[in-house]
Design an enzyme around this catalytic site. Structure first.
Site, PDB file in Angstrom:
ATOM      1  N   ASP A  67       0.716  -1.174  -0.116  1.00 53.40           N
ATOM      2  CA  ASP A  67      -0.107  -0.051  -0.038  1.00 53.40           C
ATOM      3  C   ASP A  67       0.643   1.217  -0.188  1.00 53.40           C
ATOM      4  O   ASP A  67       2.088   0.916   0.212  1.00 53.40           O
ATOM      5  CB  ASP A  67      -0.984  -0.043   1.206  1.00 53.40           C
ATOM      6  CG  ASP A  67      -0.299  -0.596   2.454  1.00 53.40           C
ATOM      7  OD1 ASP A  67       0.961  -0.573   2.725  1.00 53.40           O
ATOM      8  OD2 ASP A  67      -1.085  -0.858   3.365  1.00 53.40           O
ATOM      9  N   ASN A 135      -7.743  -2.686  14.101  1.00 53.95           N
ATOM     10  CA  ASN A 135      -9.193  -2.731  13.734  1.00 53.95           C
ATOM     11  C   ASN A 135      -9.199  -4.110  12.870  1.00 53.95           C
ATOM     12  O   ASN A 135     -10.424  -4.107  12.162  1.00 53.95           O
ATOM     13  CB  ASN A 135      -9.779  -1.528  13.321  1.00 53.95           C
ATOM     14  CG  ASN A 135      -9.274  -1.295  11.780  1.00 53.95           C
ATOM     15  OD1 ASN A 135      -8.411  -1.924  11.524  1.00 53.95           O
ATOM     16  ND2 ASN A 135      -9.789   0.056  11.276  1.00 53.95           N
ATOM     17  N   HIS A 137      -7.535  -4.364   9.897  1.00 53.14           N
ATOM     18  CA  HIS A 137      -7.322  -4.380   8.562  1.00 53.14           C
ATOM     19  C   HIS A 137      -5.899  -5.046   8.228  1.00 53.14           C
ATOM     20  O   HIS A 137      -5.076  -5.357   9.065  1.00 53.14           O
ATOM     21  CB  HIS A 137      -7.012  -2.902   8.121  1.00 53.14           C
ATOM     22  CG  HIS A 137      -5.867  -1.972   8.722  1.00 53.14           C
ATOM     23  ND1 HIS A 137      -6.025  -0.968   9.413  1.00 53.14           N
ATOM     24  CD2 HIS A 137      -4.505  -2.308   8.850  1.00 53.14           C
ATOM     25  CE1 HIS A 137      -4.906  -0.326   9.594  1.00 53.14           C
ATOM     26  NE2 HIS A 137      -3.858  -1.228   9.417  1.00 53.14           N
ATOM     27  N   GLU A 142      -9.745  -1.673   5.108  1.00 57.80           N
ATOM     28  CA  GLU A 142     -10.410  -1.472   6.444  1.00 57.80           C
ATOM     29  C   GLU A 142     -11.808  -2.339   6.529  1.00 57.80           C
ATOM     30  O   GLU A 142     -12.408  -2.647   5.508  1.00 57.80           O
ATOM     31  CB  GLU A 142     -10.816   0.047   6.406  1.00 57.80           C
ATOM     32  CG  GLU A 142      -9.438   1.099   6.240  1.00 57.80           C
ATOM     33  CD  GLU A 142      -8.877   1.388   7.597  1.00 57.80           C
ATOM     34  OE1 GLU A 142      -8.408   0.331   8.488  1.00 57.80           O
ATOM     35  OE2 GLU A 142      -8.426   2.425   7.794  1.00 57.80           O
TER      36      GLU A 142
END
Ligand code: F6R
Length: 241
Positions: A67, A135, A137, A142
């Site tokens: 990313d 979270n 990810h 996400e």
């Protein structure tokens, strides 16, 4: 899933680096999926030491990063291009033309995502290194009610921007968007190496590895992959049986 817990980060990092070295010894032209963030820096340090000791060469390997932030040029010290040069590429023999990074400055980000998917299709990933977000990810995929398979633009969640604010002067400076390889591309990797460190990740580790498979915890989709190696330090693994 093959889960191993380590007493020290040192041992974990060495073990992870050895897995890459073993793959490259067996297949020097392997395609490596790489990650950024605080988790892999120790692994890259070990790789550099092994390279300097003549035990690890990236000369024929190809790399793909997961990313990149949208709007940060490669020279920005928080861009993932900068990170990769600093922590790995500048210190090993990987060939520049074999390095694949997403361009978060591309005028046409959709075209940039398609370019990346075409490259990925031509050079399937042999081993994909992943860290884990608080979270759930992976990459910058996400939690959501649906996930995308291919490379795409993503709006970062507030909690992700807050978690990454430690690298910036303030949370406002953390880009709001990123481009990321999709879950489909990650799951296409032959082997996935998920590395998680720290007590603050213990709950999400448990949820991702033993909870329901759901797009609301993207890492839980790793449970569907046949070859996942999970390396945890004691703190991150403390809630597992
Ligand atoms: C980084 C990436 C992210 C991180 C995750 C954990 O390329 O894709 O998924 O792996 O946010 O970050 P750290 O390691 O900083 O806790």
């Amino acid at each position: 899933m093959n889960i191993t817990q380590f007493n020290s980060k040192e041992e974990l990092d060495q073990h992870a680096a050895e897995l890459f070295a073993a793959l490259l010894a067996h297949n020097p032209q392997a395609t490596l999926g790489l990650a950024t963030g605080s988790t892999p820096t120790g692994i890259y340090e070990k790789m550099i030491k092994m390279h300097q000791a003549g035990r690890l060469s990236f000369n024929e390997a190809a790399t793909f990063n997961l990313d990149e932030y949208v709007g940060l040029p490669p020279g920005h010290d928080q861009s993932y291009a900068y990170y990769m040069n600093k922590y790995l590429f500048n210190h090993v023999d990987v060939r520049r033309e074999h390095i694949h990074l997403l361009d978060g400055m591309a005028d046409d980000l959709a075209a940039e995502c398609s370019r990346y998917d075409q490259l990925l299709a031509a050079k399937p990933i042999d081993i994909q290194l992943l860290g884990l977000g608080h979270n759930g990810h992976i990459g910058f995929n996400e939690p959501d009610h649906s996930l995308q398979g291919g490379t795409h633009i993503v709006e970062l969640k507030a909690e992700t921007r807050e978690a990454n604010a430690r690298f910036f002067e303030s949370v406002d400076q953390v880009p709001a968007k990123a481009v990321t390889m999709g879950i489909g591309s990650i799951l296409k990797a032959d082997t996935i190496l998920l590395v998680v460190k720290g007590a603050d990740k213990a709950e999400i580790v448990k949820e991702a590895l033993t909870g329901p498979i759901t797009t609301e915890c993207p890492a839980s989709l790793l449970q569907t992959h046949a070859k996942v190696i999970v390396l945890l330090d004691r703190e991150a693994g403390r809630l597992l049986d």
